[in-house]
Design an enzyme around this catalytic site. Structure first.
Site, PDB file in Angstrom:
ATOM      1  N   ASP A   1      41.340  25.797  48.739  1.00  0.00           N
ATOM      2  CA  ASP A   1      42.701  25.056  48.703  1.00  0.00           C
ATOM      3  C   ASP A   1      43.279  25.446  50.174  1.00  0.00           C
ATOM      4  O   ASP A   1      42.496  25.937  51.023  1.00  0.00           O
ATOM      5  CB  ASP A   1      43.745  25.516  47.568  1.00  0.00           C
ATOM      6  CG  ASP A   1      44.186  26.893  47.723  1.00  0.00           C
ATOM      7  OD1 ASP A   1      43.755  27.783  48.554  1.00  0.00           O
ATOM      8  OD2 ASP A   1      44.871  27.440  46.804  1.00  0.00           O
TER       9      ASP A   1
ATOM     10  N   CYS B   1      40.326  30.194  47.123  1.00  0.00           N
ATOM     11  CA  CYS B   1      41.752  29.945  46.906  1.00  0.00           C
ATOM     12  C   CYS B   1      42.588  31.304  47.376  1.00  0.00           C
ATOM     13  O   CYS B   1      41.847  32.435  47.720  1.00  0.00           O
ATOM     14  CB  CYS B   1      42.232  29.301  45.686  1.00  0.00           C
ATOM     15  SG  CYS B   1      41.910  30.539  44.071  1.00  0.00           S
TER      16      CYS B   1
ATOM     17  N   THR C   1      43.605  33.953  45.459  1.00  0.00           N
ATOM     18  CA  THR C   1      43.057  34.751  44.671  1.00  0.00           C
ATOM     19  C   THR C   1      41.441  34.612  44.210  1.00  0.00           C
ATOM     20  O   THR C   1      40.934  35.634  43.849  1.00  0.00           O
ATOM     21  CB  THR C   1      43.773  35.039  43.361  1.00  0.00           C
ATOM     22  OG1 THR C   1      43.685  33.899  42.610  1.00  0.00           O
ATOM     23  CG2 THR C   1      45.403  35.630  43.657  1.00  0.00           C
TER      24      THR C   1
ATOM     25  N   HIS D   1      22.870  39.203  36.523  1.00  0.00           N
ATOM     26  CA  HIS D   1      23.179  39.085  34.991  1.00  0.00           C
ATOM     27  C   HIS D   1      23.680  37.827  34.386  1.00  0.00           C
ATOM     28  O   HIS D   1      23.362  37.594  33.337  1.00  0.00           O
ATOM     29  CB  HIS D   1      23.980  40.232  34.348  1.00  0.00           C
ATOM     30  CG  HIS D   1      23.456  41.605  34.455  1.00  0.00           C
ATOM     31  ND1 HIS D   1      24.007  42.471  33.977  1.00  0.00           N
ATOM     32  CD2 HIS D   1      22.173  42.009  35.017  1.00  0.00           C
ATOM     33  CE1 HIS D   1      23.086  43.754  34.221  1.00  0.00           C
ATOM     34  NE2 HIS D   1      21.936  43.466  34.836  1.00  0.00           N
TER      35      HIS D   1
ATOM     36  N   HIS E   1      19.069  38.590  29.546  1.00  0.00           N
ATOM     37  CA  HIS E   1      20.438  38.221  30.232  1.00  0.00           C
ATOM     38  C   HIS E   1      20.189  36.413  30.078  1.00  0.00           C
ATOM     39  O   HIS E   1      21.069  35.742  29.830  1.00  0.00           O
ATOM     40  CB  HIS E   1      20.446  38.473  31.721  1.00  0.00           C
ATOM     41  CG  HIS E   1      20.550  39.858  31.846  1.00  0.00           C
ATOM     42  ND1 HIS E   1      21.760  40.705  31.396  1.00  0.00           N
ATOM     43  CD2 HIS E   1      19.864  40.951  32.215  1.00  0.00           C
ATOM     44  CE1 HIS E   1      21.678  41.751  31.436  1.00  0.00           C
ATOM     45  NE2 HIS E   1      20.469  42.095  32.057  1.00  0.00           N
TER      46      HIS E   1
HETATM   47  C1  RB5 Z   1      48.383  28.757  45.638  1.00  0.00           C
HETATM   48  O1  RB5 Z   1      49.577  29.276  46.289  1.00  0.00           O
HETATM   49  C2  RB5 Z   1      47.698  29.950  44.878  1.00  0.00           C
HETATM   50  O2  RB5 Z   1      48.119  30.002  43.534  1.00  0.00           O
HETATM   51  C3  RB5 Z   1      46.145  29.650  44.765  1.00  0.00           C
HETATM   52  O3  RB5 Z   1      45.702  29.740  46.179  1.00  0.00           O
HETATM   53  C4  RB5 Z   1      45.441  30.404  43.963  1.00  0.00           C
HETATM   54  O4  RB5 Z   1      45.723  31.893  44.342  1.00  0.00           O
HETATM   55  C5  RB5 Z   1      45.409  30.080  42.564  1.00  0.00           C
HETATM   56  O5  RB5 Z   1      44.643  30.708  41.856  1.00  0.00           O
END
Ligand code: RB5
Length: 154
Positions: free
Chosen positions: A8, A65, A67, A98, A133
């Site tokens: 993203d 993204c 996180t 695994h 596995h």
């Molecule tokens: C975008 O602000 C953020 O929510 C996205 O990059 C991500 O971390 C979502 O899981």
């Protein structure tokens, strides 16, 4: 291997870094976007990569993204996709050994460039162990088949 990378808006720079790394490791690395840092919705990009892993067009995918979490949730909705969120050497290695993961999700906000490159290298070289596995992966396939079954069928 044929492998797509998408992100993203938070992961565009990391996407470029990983595309270059995969090329240098000898893989066919495909850029599934986006090309600018304008705000986008991560499920759109998770979908484009995950559906091509699911239908066999791609061997693997990498999704980035903020996180890595949202990408992982969305990608795992596709049949046959085993997406894992990796944040260190151990999760990268075990995700392959695994879980036979075919998509790796990464956090652009939490991981430094050197760690990201190490995680990608480990994930691209570690091999699935099979055996017990494999039996567990088969059980995941059965869960998926049950969940996707048409309730009006049989
Ligand atoms: C975008 O602000 C953020 O929510 C996205 O990059 C991500 O971390 C979502 O899981």
């Amino acid at each position: 291997m044929k492998i797509a990378v998408a992100s993203d808006h938070r992961g565009v720079r990391v996407k470029e870094q990983i595309l270059a790394q995969l090329e240098s490791l000898g893989h066919e690395a495909l850029d599934y976007g986006p090309s600018t840092g304008d705000s986008v919705d991560y499920p759109d990009y998770a979908k484009s990569v995950a559906q091509d892993v699911s239908n066999g067009t791609l061997d693997r995918g990498v999704l980035i993204c903020g996180t890595g979490l949202g990408m992982c949730i969305a990608a795992n909705k596709f049949p046959g996709v085993r997406a894992v969120n990796c944040h260190d050497d151990f999760t990268a290695e075990m995700g392959r050994r695994h879980n036979d993961a075919n998509i790796m999700c990464l956090s652009a906000d939490l991981l430094g460039d050197r760690l990201l490159n190490r995680i990608v290298e480990i994930w691209m070289t570690a091999e699935f162990e099979g055996g017990r596995h494999g039996r567990r992966i088969e059980k995941i396939r059965e869960i998926e088949a049950d969940c996707c079954r048409d309730p009006h069928d049989g």
